[in-house]
Design a protein around this motif. Structure first.
Motif, PDB file in Angstrom:
ATOM      1  N   THR A  14      15.947 -40.693  74.224  1.00 20.09           N
ATOM      2  CA  THR A  14      15.750 -41.101  75.568  1.00 20.09           C
ATOM      3  C   THR A  14      14.747 -41.622  75.882  1.00 20.09           C
ATOM      4  O   THR A  14      14.628 -42.921  76.450  1.00 20.09           O
ATOM      5  N   GLY A  15      13.969 -41.925  74.779  1.00 23.03           N
ATOM      6  CA  GLY A  15      12.814 -43.186  74.708  1.00 23.03           C
ATOM      7  C   GLY A  15      13.533 -44.686  75.121  1.00 23.03           C
ATOM      8  O   GLY A  15      13.491 -45.065  75.476  1.00 23.03           O
ATOM      9  N   PHE A  16      14.540 -44.700  74.426  1.00 20.78           N
ATOM     10  CA  PHE A  16      15.403 -46.423  73.978  1.00 20.78           C
ATOM     11  C   PHE A  16      16.122 -46.451  76.050  1.00 20.78           C
ATOM     12  O   PHE A  16      15.807 -47.167  76.308  1.00 20.78           O
ATOM     13  N   GLY A  17      16.634 -45.467  76.491  1.00 24.05           N
ATOM     14  CA  GLY A  17      17.075 -45.289  78.286  1.00 24.05           C
ATOM     15  C   GLY A  17      15.810 -45.904  78.459  1.00 24.05           C
ATOM     16  O   GLY A  17      16.063 -46.349  79.445  1.00 24.05           O
ATOM     17  N   ILE A  18      14.894 -45.128  78.775  1.00 19.13           N
ATOM     18  CA  ILE A  18      13.632 -45.787  79.171  1.00 19.13           C
ATOM     19  C   ILE A  18      13.145 -46.828  78.905  1.00 19.13           C
ATOM     20  O   ILE A  18      12.880 -47.555  80.206  1.00 19.13           O
ATOM     21  N   VAL A  47       5.844 -45.630  79.223  1.00 18.74           N
ATOM     22  CA  VAL A  47       5.944 -44.534  79.630  1.00 18.74           C
ATOM     23  C   VAL A  47       6.979 -44.133  78.279  1.00 18.74           C
ATOM     24  O   VAL A  47       6.945 -43.155  77.347  1.00 18.74           O
ATOM     25  N   SER A  48       7.666 -44.664  78.217  1.00 18.89           N
ATOM     26  CA  SER A  48       9.293 -44.349  77.327  1.00 18.89           C
ATOM     27  C   SER A  48       8.541 -44.409  75.814  1.00 18.89           C
ATOM     28  O   SER A  48       9.123 -43.310  75.343  1.00 18.89           O
ATOM     29  N   VAL A  49       7.581 -45.058  75.344  1.00 18.32           N
ATOM     30  CA  VAL A  49       6.459 -44.941  74.485  1.00 18.32           C
ATOM     31  C   VAL A  49       6.079 -43.412  74.040  1.00 18.32           C
ATOM     32  O   VAL A  49       6.658 -42.160  73.093  1.00 18.32           O
ATOM     33  N   LEU A  50       5.227 -43.369  74.759  1.00 17.22           N
ATOM     34  CA  LEU A  50       4.821 -41.631  75.111  1.00 17.22           C
ATOM     35  C   LEU A  50       5.610 -40.317  75.317  1.00 17.22           C
ATOM     36  O   LEU A  50       5.530 -39.732  74.533  1.00 17.22           O
ATOM     37  N   VAL A  51       7.221 -40.936  75.975  1.00 20.46           N
ATOM     38  CA  VAL A  51       8.415 -39.683  76.145  1.00 20.46           C
ATOM     39  C   VAL A  51       8.893 -39.320  74.631  1.00 20.46           C
ATOM     40  O   VAL A  51       8.544 -38.876  73.728  1.00 20.46           O
ATOM     41  N   THR A  52       8.778 -40.780  74.126  1.00 20.29           N
ATOM     42  CA  THR A  52       9.486 -40.636  72.472  1.00 20.29           C
ATOM     43  C   THR A  52       8.674 -39.611  71.704  1.00 20.29           C
ATOM     44  O   THR A  52       9.042 -38.833  71.004  1.00 20.29           O
ATOM     45  N   TRP A  53       7.129 -39.740  71.815  1.00 20.13           N
ATOM     46  CA  TRP A  53       6.458 -39.208  70.933  1.00 20.13           C
ATOM     47  C   TRP A  53       6.343 -37.763  71.812  1.00 20.13           C
ATOM     48  O   TRP A  53       6.292 -37.407  70.367  1.00 20.13           O
ATOM     49  N   VAL A  54       6.178 -37.276  72.278  1.00 18.19           N
ATOM     50  CA  VAL A  54       6.061 -36.055  72.412  1.00 18.19           C
ATOM     51  C   VAL A  54       7.056 -35.393  72.607  1.00 18.19           C
ATOM     52  O   VAL A  54       7.244 -34.514  71.982  1.00 18.19           O
ATOM     53  N   LEU A  55       8.682 -35.885  72.778  1.00 14.17           N
ATOM     54  CA  LEU A  55       9.717 -35.623  72.293  1.00 14.17           C
ATOM     55  C   LEU A  55       9.719 -35.392  70.757  1.00 14.17           C
ATOM     56  O   LEU A  55      10.382 -33.671  70.104  1.00 14.17           O
ATOM     57  N   HIS A  56       8.860 -36.149  70.167  1.00 13.17           N
ATOM     58  CA  HIS A  56       9.513 -36.297  68.640  1.00 13.17           C
ATOM     59  C   HIS A  56       8.601 -34.846  67.666  1.00 13.17           C
ATOM     60  O   HIS A  56       8.825 -33.932  67.101  1.00 13.17           O
ATOM     61  N   LEU A  57       7.699 -34.429  68.762  1.00  8.30           N
ATOM     62  CA  LEU A  57       6.398 -33.407  68.445  1.00  8.30           C
ATOM     63  C   LEU A  57       7.066 -32.343  68.817  1.00  8.30           C
ATOM     64  O   LEU A  57       6.493 -31.049  68.153  1.00  8.30           O
TER      65      LEU A  57
END
Length: 124
Positions: A14-18, A47-57
């Motif tokens: 998801t982070g890669f796509g964004i 935003v991609s960094v934040l989305v990846t972080w939230v999904l990881h957590l």
């Protein structure tokens, strides 16, 4: 085949796509000399960094390192994410987990030879 399976997660893809979309917008801004497109593209990458972080957590990212083959599936949620992963920067930034277990350095006394060496990786 590697035992690490790094990045094959919902959070990673998801982070890669964004980030790919954001990079495309930045490239468009460079080609058209458009400051709003540059700023917008950089905002999308942020935003991609934040989305990846939230999904990881939330358990959709996996910890670094070797995992059993049964946990390699992309739809496999990590149940240990709530406690935090040892040595994971994302978890440490969120205040979760514990630092990686590194050996405590032994103080060197002058005139005394040090016999033990510190391993360079967990595999050693």
């Amino acid at each position: 085949m590697s035992l690490y399976d790094e990045g094959h997660t919902i959070a990673g893809w998801t982070g890669f796509g964004i980030a790919t979309v954001g990079s495309g917008v930045v490239g468009l801004g460079v080609c058209t000399v458009s400051v709003p497109a540059l700023v917008g593209g950089l905002a999308i990458v942020g935003v991609s960094v934040l989305v990846t972080w939230v999904l990881h957590l939330s358990g959709w990212g996996k910890p670094p390192g070797v995992r059993p083959r049964g946990q390699w599936g992309m739809r496999t949620r990590d149940t240990r994410a709530r406690e935090g992963h040892p040595g994971c920067v994302s978890c440490r930034l969120a205040g979760r987990g514990r630092p990686a277990e590194h050996p405590v350095p032994v103080p060197v006394v002058p005139g005394e030879a040090r016999a033990a060496s510190v391993p360079l990786s967990p595999a050693e």
